[in-house]
Design an enzyme around this catalytic site. Structure first.
Site, short mmCIF file in Angstrom:
data_model
loop_
_atom_site.label_atom_id
_atom_site.label_comp_id
_atom_site.label_asym_id
_atom_site.label_seq_id
_atom_site.Cartn_x
_atom_site.Cartn_y
_atom_site.Cartn_z
N VAL A 11 0.83 -1.21 0.00
CA VAL A 11 0.00 0.00 0.00
C VAL A 11 0.87 1.27 0.00
O VAL A 11 0.63 2.21 -0.76
CB VAL A 11 -0.97 0.00 1.20
CG1 VAL A 11 -1.82 1.27 1.22
CG2 VAL A 11 -1.87 -1.24 1.15
N VAL A 30 9.37 9.05 4.60
CA VAL A 30 8.84 7.70 4.62
C VAL A 30 9.59 6.90 5.68
O VAL A 30 10.83 6.90 5.69
CB VAL A 30 9.04 7.01 3.24
CG1 VAL A 30 8.52 5.57 3.27
CG2 VAL A 30 8.37 7.80 2.13
N ILE A 119 -12.89 -0.04 -2.92
CA ILE A 119 -14.26 0.48 -2.93
C ILE A 119 -14.31 1.62 -1.91
O ILE A 119 -13.87 1.44 -0.79
CB ILE A 119 -15.28 -0.61 -2.51
CG1 ILE A 119 -15.10 -1.87 -3.35
CG2 ILE A 119 -16.70 -0.09 -2.58
CD1 ILE A 119 -15.90 -3.06 -2.83
N GLU A 173 -2.54 -15.10 2.99
CA GLU A 173 -1.22 -15.10 3.64
C GLU A 173 -0.77 -16.55 3.84
O GLU A 173 -1.58 -17.47 3.80
CB GLU A 173 -1.34 -14.47 5.03
CG GLU A 173 -2.12 -13.20 5.07
CD GLU A 173 -1.23 -11.98 5.18
OE1 GLU A 173 -0.05 -12.15 5.47
OE2 GLU A 173 -1.75 -10.89 4.95
N LYS A 188 -14.04 -5.53 9.88
CA LYS A 188 -14.66 -4.63 8.89
C LYS A 188 -16.13 -4.35 9.21
O LYS A 188 -16.61 -3.23 9.02
CB LYS A 188 -14.52 -5.24 7.49
CG LYS A 188 -13.06 -5.23 6.99
CD LYS A 188 -12.89 -6.07 5.73
CE LYS A 188 -11.47 -5.97 5.18
NZ LYS A 188 -11.20 -6.93 4.10
N1 HSE Z 1 -7.06 -9.98 3.40
C1 HSE Z 1 -8.02 -9.07 2.91
C2 HSE Z 1 -8.95 -9.76 1.92
C3 HSE Z 1 -7.34 -7.90 2.27
O1 HSE Z 1 -8.65 -10.89 1.52
O2 HSE Z 1 -9.97 -9.21 1.56
C4 HSE Z 1 -7.99 -6.59 2.39
O3 HSE Z 1 -8.48 -6.26 3.64
#
Ligand code: HSE
Length: 373
Positions: A11, A30, A119, A173, A188
């Site tokens: 990012v 940075v 989004i 991951e 979220k």
């Molecule tokens: N690990 C998250 C996903 C990435 O797979 O949506 C973004 O929050």
């Protein structure tokens, strides 16, 4: 706007690139632990170089993780700098501390990229809530889970093969727990509900069930009955009563969620005036995510500070009654509440979300999926 950027990974690099050509904002320093040289910014390993630089008015946190991101963000707010973060775990975990502090210090705090990546979901929610009462938020908020479930459904892959593919493509991951157990989605939906309803949700009252126990035989069952399985989050506020949860959900073929492909997200609000509005797009990735971080910078320049008032602590009451598909475990309670069998699995009569999640906790090998309301 003079920016101190924390983190130069996926990012952070994207933010640097997208701001490079702009005249209204400049990344001047940075923090990066690797040896990188940049043409237009000073690179440092020491956060104090940003904190003590009075010419820097805004800190972008793109490090991820809770520590030291929390300590850095808190110190930057105390020093009177605006915060823009893409870190949903940080914002959801320290919401009760960081948001009131930012308001007290009169700095902006924005985190649009934290939910939905590319989004502009939280900034749309900010606009939606100023015109009406938001009754419901949620949907598909995790690209990794959607990729796995979509690959199992459309390509007939096993869970293990779909997960390996998601890892090879860089979606999941090496340790996929946060995504596949629904924790990322949990952060979220908590953040989205706080903003939508102007509250601070008690996180301990929001249950999350993930997808790690799903088998190819479950997916075959869903297809045979005309359903598609998706990991869906729900936040609702009805007559002041809030419910919030994350769970695999069976949606009817033909519903918008059933068609969401690969690693995409589809996030929805229901408002008292607008009715349903849904937002579809890439939930992750360098430039989609950096796009919303830079949008936040533009919003701060336009005078927008936070999305909603900071509201009182609220416990979710998950008394909604839903039917559940259950496989991989059984007991007397499940038998008592059984409505029908789907092969070796069962579908329950309506039971409360709270009870079903408590049962699943006691049966960690079970896979549960709610039948959409
Ligand atoms: N690990 C998250 C996903 C990435 O797979 O949506 C973004 O929050």
């Amino acid at each position: 706007m003079r920016i101190g950027l924390l983190g130069f990974g996926v990012v952070g690099r994207g933010v640097y690139d997208l701001t490079a050509a702009r005249e209204d904002m400049t990344v001047v320093k940075v923090v990066c632990l690797e040896d990188v040289t940049l043409p237009d910014a000073e690179v440092t390993k020491n956060f104090q170089d940003i904190l003590n630089d009075d010419t820097i008015d805004t800190v972008i946190e793109a490090m991820g993780g809770l520590h030291p991101a929390y300590e850095f963000v808190r110190a930057a707010i105390e020093a009177g700098k605006n915060i823009i973060s893409s870190n949903k775990a940080l914002v959801a975990t320290f919401y009760d501390e960081l948001i009131p502090l930012a308001k007290e210090k009169g700095v902006a705090f924005r985190c649009t990229a934290a939910v939905g990546g590319g989004i502009g979901w939280l900034s749309e929610l900010e606009r939606a809530r100023r015109m009406q009462t938001i009754e419901k938020v949620g949907g598909i908020m995790n690209g990794t889970c959607n990729y796995i479930l979509d690959s199992m459904t459309r390509l007939g892959l096993t869970y293990a093969d779909a997960l390996s593919q998601a890892q090879a493509l860089g979606y999941a991951e090496a340790n996929p727990t946060t995504d596949v157990e629904g924790i990322d989605t949990w952060h979220k939906v908590i953040l989205s509900s706080n903003i939508a309803f102007g509250i601070s949700l008690d996180k301990d009252t929001v249950p999350a069930a993930g997808i790690s126990k799903i088998k190819a035989s479950d997916v075959a069952n869903f297809t045979a009955h005309g359903f598609v399985c998706k990991l869906i989050s729900t936040g609702k506020c009805v007559d002041g009563k809030v419910s919030a949860y994350v769970q695999p959900t069976l949606v009817k073929l033909g519903e918008p969620e059933s068609a969401v492909p690969a690693n995409y997200n589809l996030i929805t609000l229901v408002g008292s005036a607008s009715g349903r509005m849904s937002f579809f797009g890439q939930g992750a990735g360098r430039y989609p995510t950096a796009y919303n971080v830079v949008q936040d910078c533009a919003d701060v320049l336009a005078g927008k500070s936070f999305y909603a008032p900071y509201g009182e602590k609220v416990a979710a009451e998950n008394t909604d009654l839903l039917c559940y598909y259950v496989s991989g475990a059984a007991d007397a309670w499940l038998e008592e509440n059984k409505k029908e069998s789907w092969g070796d699995a069962i579908v329950t009569a309506p039971v409360s979300v709270e009870k079903m999640h408590a049962w699943r906790k006691a049966h960690p090998d079970a896979f549960i999926a709610a039948l959409a309301e």
